[in-house]
Design a protein around this motif. Structure first.
Motif, PDB file in Angstrom:
ATOM      1  N   THR A   1       0.903 -10.632  29.477  1.00 33.01           N
ATOM      2  CA  THR A   1       1.091 -11.999  29.002  1.00 33.01           C
ATOM      3  C   THR A   1       0.310 -12.187  27.712  1.00 33.01           C
ATOM      4  N   SER A   2       0.848 -12.979  26.810  1.00 30.52           N
ATOM      5  CA  SER A   2       0.197 -13.229  25.526  1.00 30.52           C
ATOM      6  C   SER A   2       0.353 -14.692  25.166  1.00 30.52           C
ATOM      7  N   TYR A   3      -0.643 -15.243  24.511  1.00 33.75           N
ATOM      8  CA  TYR A   3      -0.593 -16.630  24.059  1.00 33.75           C
ATOM      9  C   TYR A   3      -0.030 -16.737  22.650  1.00 33.75           C
ATOM     10  N   ARG A   4       0.278 -15.601  22.025  1.00 35.14           N
ATOM     11  CA  ARG A   4       0.740 -15.608  20.640  1.00 35.14           C
ATOM     12  C   ARG A   4       2.253 -15.640  20.572  1.00 35.14           C
ATOM     13  N   PRO A   5       2.845 -16.689  20.002  1.00 30.65           N
ATOM     14  CA  PRO A   5       4.305 -16.757  19.954  1.00 30.65           C
ATOM     15  C   PRO A   5       4.938 -15.634  19.162  1.00 30.65           C
ATOM     16  N   GLU A   6       4.251 -15.120  18.164  1.00 33.03           N
ATOM     17  CA  GLU A   6       4.840 -14.052  17.338  1.00 33.03           C
ATOM     18  C   GLU A   6       4.988 -12.748  18.106  1.00 33.03           C
ATOM     19  N   GLN A   7       4.392 -12.662  19.272  1.00 33.66           N
ATOM     20  CA  GLN A   7       4.490 -11.446  20.071  1.00 33.66           C
ATOM     21  C   GLN A   7       5.665 -11.489  21.057  1.00 33.66           C
ATOM     22  N   TYR A   8       6.438 -12.564  21.013  1.00 31.94           N
ATOM     23  CA  TYR A   8       7.637 -12.673  21.829  1.00 31.94           C
ATOM     24  C   TYR A   8       8.836 -12.539  20.898  1.00 31.94           C
ATOM     25  N   ASN A   9       9.832 -11.777  21.304  1.00 34.16           N
ATOM     26  CA  ASN A   9      10.887 -11.443  20.353  1.00 34.16           C
ATOM     27  C   ASN A   9      12.253 -12.024  20.693  1.00 34.16           C
ATOM     28  N   CYS A  10      12.353 -12.825  21.734  1.00 34.00           N
ATOM     29  CA  CYS A  10      13.622 -13.477  22.048  1.00 34.00           C
ATOM     30  C   CYS A  10      13.309 -14.864  22.583  1.00 34.00           C
ATOM     31  N   TRP A  11      13.979 -15.871  22.018  1.00 35.72           N
ATOM     32  CA  TRP A  11      13.664 -17.264  22.325  1.00 35.72           C
ATOM     33  C   TRP A  11      14.901 -18.031  22.754  1.00 35.72           C
ATOM     34  N   GLY A  12      14.689 -19.030  23.598  1.00 37.27           N
ATOM     35  CA  GLY A  12      15.731 -19.981  23.908  1.00 37.27           C
ATOM     36  C   GLY A  12      15.785 -21.070  22.846  1.00 37.27           C
ATOM     37  N   GLN A  13      16.685 -22.014  23.049  1.00 36.36           N
ATOM     38  CA  GLN A  13      16.904 -23.054  22.041  1.00 36.36           C
ATOM     39  C   GLN A  13      15.965 -24.240  22.202  1.00 36.36           C
ATOM     40  N   GLY A  14      15.301 -24.336  23.339  1.00 29.89           N
ATOM     41  CA  GLY A  14      14.345 -25.410  23.567  1.00 29.89           C
ATOM     42  C   GLY A  14      14.940 -26.585  24.316  1.00 29.89           C
ATOM     43  N   THR A  15      14.065 -27.308  24.998  1.00 28.45           N
ATOM     44  CA  THR A  15      14.463 -28.531  25.700  1.00 28.45           C
ATOM     45  C   THR A  15      13.379 -29.581  25.490  1.00 28.45           C
ATOM     46  N   GLN A  16      13.802 -30.799  25.203  1.00 28.00           N
ATOM     47  CA  GLN A  16      12.863 -31.869  24.851  1.00 28.00           C
ATOM     48  C   GLN A  16      12.264 -32.486  26.108  1.00 28.00           C
ATOM     49  N   VAL A  17      10.947 -32.627  26.091  1.00 28.96           N
ATOM     50  CA  VAL A  17      10.231 -33.352  27.136  1.00 28.96           C
ATOM     51  C   VAL A  17       9.502 -34.507  26.476  1.00 28.96           C
ATOM     52  N   THR A  18       9.742 -35.709  26.950  1.00 32.35           N
ATOM     53  CA  THR A  18       9.086 -36.891  26.417  1.00 32.35           C
ATOM     54  C   THR A  18       8.405 -37.633  27.555  1.00 32.35           C
ATOM     55  N   VAL A  19       7.112 -37.850  27.391  1.00 28.64           N
ATOM     56  CA  VAL A  19       6.331 -38.543  28.410  1.00 28.64           C
ATOM     57  C   VAL A  19       5.914 -39.893  27.837  1.00 28.64           C
ATOM     58  N   SER A  20       6.361 -40.958  28.442  1.00 29.05           N
ATOM     59  CA  SER A  20       6.046 -42.294  27.946  1.00 29.05           C
ATOM     60  C   SER A  20       4.769 -42.813  28.593  1.00 29.05           C
TER      61      SER A  20
END
Length: 125
Positions: A105-124
């Motif tokens: 496991t790594s905390y560095r995003p540049e060390q991951y080479n395949c990504w999803g498109q993302g999903t928005q989370v909004t907390v009011s």
């Protein structure tokens, strides 16, 4: 090449819960270390947590430890991010990403080479 699709985002009040899913097509996620990241407007992409099925290793950012839980389904095609006791500062686009599971496991995003498109989370508040 695996393809990742996140889902489960939405609008929730402070203190509420959401469960995000990261579904893989093409390959089992047992071949990967899967990370969750988030990015708020104007901020850098931030590590949330990661799971490595090989060795059953899970890591969390301090900001979410005790509130968020990462798990996977038995078929190892979906990784979940259960988010409890949500706070306004958890508002962001959440992404899952993978790297080969011979890496830990790594905390560095540049060390991951395949990504999803993302999903928005909004907390009011």
């Amino acid at each position: 090449q695996v393809q990742l699709v996140e889902s489960g985002g939405g609008l929730v009040q402070t203190g509420g819960s959401l469960r995000l899913s990261c579904a893989a097509s093409g390959r089992s996620l047992s071949s990967y270390t899967t990370g969750w990241f988030r990015q708020a407007p104007g901020a850098e992409r931030e590590f949330v947590g990661a799971i490595r099925w090989r060795g059953d290793s899970i890591a969390y950012a301090d900001s979410v430890k005790g509130r968020f839980t990462i798990s996977g389904d038995n078929a190892k095609t979906t990784v979940y991010l259960q988010m409890n006791t949500l706070k306004p500062e958890d508002t962001a686009v959440y992404y899952c990403a993978v790297r080969p599971n011979y890496f830990s496991t790594s905390y560095r995003p540049e060390q991951y080479n395949c990504w999803g498109q993302g999903t928005q989370v909004t907390v009011s508040s």
